[in-house]
Design an enzyme around this catalytic site. Structure first.
Site, mmCIF file in Angstrom:
data_model
loop_
_atom_site.group_PDB
_atom_site.id
_atom_site.type_symbol
_atom_site.label_atom_id
_atom_site.label_comp_id
_atom_site.label_asym_id
_atom_site.label_seq_id
_atom_site.Cartn_x
_atom_site.Cartn_y
_atom_site.Cartn_z
ATOM 1 N N GLU A 6 -8.664 -18.483 29.791
ATOM 2 C CA GLU A 6 -9.224 -19.211 30.926
ATOM 3 C C GLU A 6 -9.178 -20.719 30.701
ATOM 4 O O GLU A 6 -8.806 -21.494 31.597
ATOM 5 C CB GLU A 6 -10.676 -18.772 31.175
ATOM 6 N N SER A 57 16.238 15.292 9.567
ATOM 7 C CA SER A 57 15.294 14.828 10.592
ATOM 8 C C SER A 57 15.761 13.599 11.358
ATOM 9 O O SER A 57 15.125 13.200 12.328
ATOM 10 C CB SER A 57 13.936 14.510 9.949
ATOM 11 N N THR A 115 7.011 9.592 1.785
ATOM 12 C CA THR A 115 7.816 8.927 2.817
ATOM 13 C C THR A 115 8.547 7.734 2.222
ATOM 14 O O THR A 115 9.718 7.482 2.515
ATOM 15 C CB THR A 115 6.918 8.474 3.983
ATOM 16 N N ARG A 117 11.037 -4.545 14.342
ATOM 17 C CA ARG A 117 12.341 -5.144 14.627
ATOM 18 C C ARG A 117 12.670 -4.898 16.092
ATOM 19 O O ARG A 117 13.014 -3.783 16.489
ATOM 20 C CB ARG A 117 13.409 -4.551 13.696
ATOM 21 N N GLU A 139 2.142 6.282 10.059
ATOM 22 C CA GLU A 139 3.430 6.795 10.524
ATOM 23 C C GLU A 139 3.938 7.991 9.722
ATOM 24 O O GLU A 139 4.998 8.524 10.027
ATOM 25 C CB GLU A 139 4.467 5.667 10.500
#
Length: 386
Positions: A55, A172, A200, A211, A302
């Protein structure tokens, strides 16, 4: 102004708010614009933490007092408390604006509606609830932070229609399509932190950065959950320990990992958070508390499947992004994303609420808040509890 025009201008304010996507934590993203005789004469979006609110920036952009009849459009209720930048309600009143259109109400129970009351007491017409759902959804992380006093822990899953993340062979890449993956990077840019498990890191060696086309690569805090520090054993260290963003990597571990490996990580410039635990599993409640202390308002988990399942089992997952690809494996031995539960009735299921759905070239994203049943039944054998 007609209701249709109010919506049109507030949508433009929403676009302004989205233009500062992920840059305002722990403050909300807010867009504001001043309209005179159907023309935008000043606009602004929230500056990074400590800077002016939307504002005030819109009023500064106007450069002089707005004309009689001007309307201020703002996506979130103007603040009415005197923080580092002063109350926005004071600035609005001083400007002489007599009409304000607002999208969402301040989620802070201590402030909700107070800004509206202050403006109305000053003789300003205040219209609320325009595009309220969209304006509220914009600030998922801030809303959770301000109402719960801690970070929003969200999970991300990309699966087939039957909930599989890999064939029985382990293949995968890629279940989700390129458009879905681009959307994941959009959410990565919003969340201050990204978390994955040790397996992972060892299997995929991800960069865990955002990205996006036309933008420089951006790196959030990268959390690696590794209770035994398996990721430090090999000579070929993963990218998150060696790349240009390694000072943004935090290894989350337990005393079972060994002090020698902790020293090795710190010598490389990697931060290490060690939490007391009787097992190799990190206590998620302690991790959440540490994030709050460090002013990290949100973490996107993730993977892998074990880590995200443990967050769910521990009732520590607040939100879920579930991408579904139009594929079916129909194979009991294919790897599934969630495991470790043992619901015996429908009321024992974990549910999503405030659900939003989007499509990405055939993939479907369903996202929403996680709601746990009163009785959460756990398969103790899966988690080694018996």
């Amino acid at each position: 102004m007609t209701p249709e025009l109010d919506e049109t201008f507030l949508r433009r304010a929403l676009e302004l708010a989205r233009s500062v996507w992920g840059t305002t934590h722990p403050n909300p993203m807010v867009g504001a614009l001043i309209v005179e005789e159907g023309r935008v004469v000043g606009q602004g979006a929230t500056a990074p933490d400590g800077g002016p609110h939307a504002e005030r920036l819109a009023l500064l952009a106007r450069g002089k007092p707005p004309r009689p009849g001007a309307t201020l459009y703002v996506t979130l209720e103007p603040c009415s408390t005197h923080g580092r930048t002063g109350a926005c309600t004071d600035a609005i009143i001083a400007s002489g604006i007599k009409r304000v259109v607002v999208g969402a109400t301040d989620p802070n129970p201590a402030h909700a509606g107070r800004g509206f009351a202050v403006l109305r007491a000053a003789g300003i017409e205040v219209i609320t609830g325009v595009l309220e759902r969209e304006c509220t959804d914009l600030n998922l992380i801030f809303n959770h932070w301000i109402t719960h006093g801690g970070p929003m822990i969200a999970g991300k899953a990309a699966t087939t229609l039957d909930g599989k993340i890999a064939c029985r062979t382990g293949e995968s890449h890629w279940i989700s399509n390129e458009t879905s993956r681009a959307d994941v990077h959009r959410w990565r840019r919003l969340f201050p932190g990204i978390a994955v498990g040790a397996m992972t890191i060892l299997k995929d060696n991800p960069r865990l950065s955002a990205r996006r086309a036309g933008e420089p690569e951006w790196c959030p805090w990268r959390f690696v959950f590794d209770g035994l520090l398996r990721t430090v054993v090999d000579k070929n260290l993963p990218a998150v320990f060696t790349d240009e963003f390694r000072d943004r990597t935090i290894v989350v571990t337990t005393p079972h990992g060994g002090l020698g490996y902790v020293r090795k990580l710190r010598d490389m410039g990697i931060k290490v958070w060690t939490f007391e635990s009787p097992t190799q599993r990190v206590p998620f409640a302690d991790f959440r508390k540490k994030c709050a202390e460090e002013n990290i308002a949100g973490v996107l988990v993730e993977g892998g499947a074990q880590l995200i399942s443990e967050f769910l089992r521990s009732r520590q997952l607040d939100y879920l992004f579930a991408y579904h690809a139009p594929l079916l494996f129909a194979d009991d031995k294919a790897k599934t994303i969630f495991s470790g539960m043992r619901p015996e009735r429908l009321e024992h299921a974990v549910r999503l609420t405030e659900v939003k759905a989007e499509t990405f070239d055939g993939d479907v994203l369903m996202r929403g808040r996680v709601v746990y049943p009163e009785k959460l039944l756990i398969d103790e054998a899966v988690f080694g509890l018996r």
